[in-house]
Scaffold this motif. Sequence first.
Motif: not given
Length: 125
Positions: A111-112, A114-116, A119
């Motif tokens: 998840l981290q 994917s978010q990065e 972003a």
Amino acid sequence: MQTDTELQGLCELSETELSRLLAEDYGVEQARSADAETRIISYLQDLREVLRLESGAGVRVLRMWLDEACMNNRLARDEHMRERVALLEYARDRMADVALADPVCHVRLQLQFSQEWAATGNSGM
């Protein structure tokens, strides 16, 4: 024509002697496999412990290693592509270890990432 004395000696063994010889080889190989399995299980338990450190240090160190191995980067076609692919494969292997050791941590890391990825605009769309 030269005679293979080792092969000739094996052919001359009785069925009992040959079975005993094969059983010894099988026993050695079975012990090696058990030892390797024990090492892997111990490694995964150790990894789980490190990832679950209350301070979060284990996950931070793992993230640093994965980031240095280009885990979250798009590969460019250039003269360094082979090296980057090797690093990426290493990072993916370590993420597979994390998935086996601590599936919840694996999902959080994914998840981290994917978010990065989203972003930084690396989605490729």
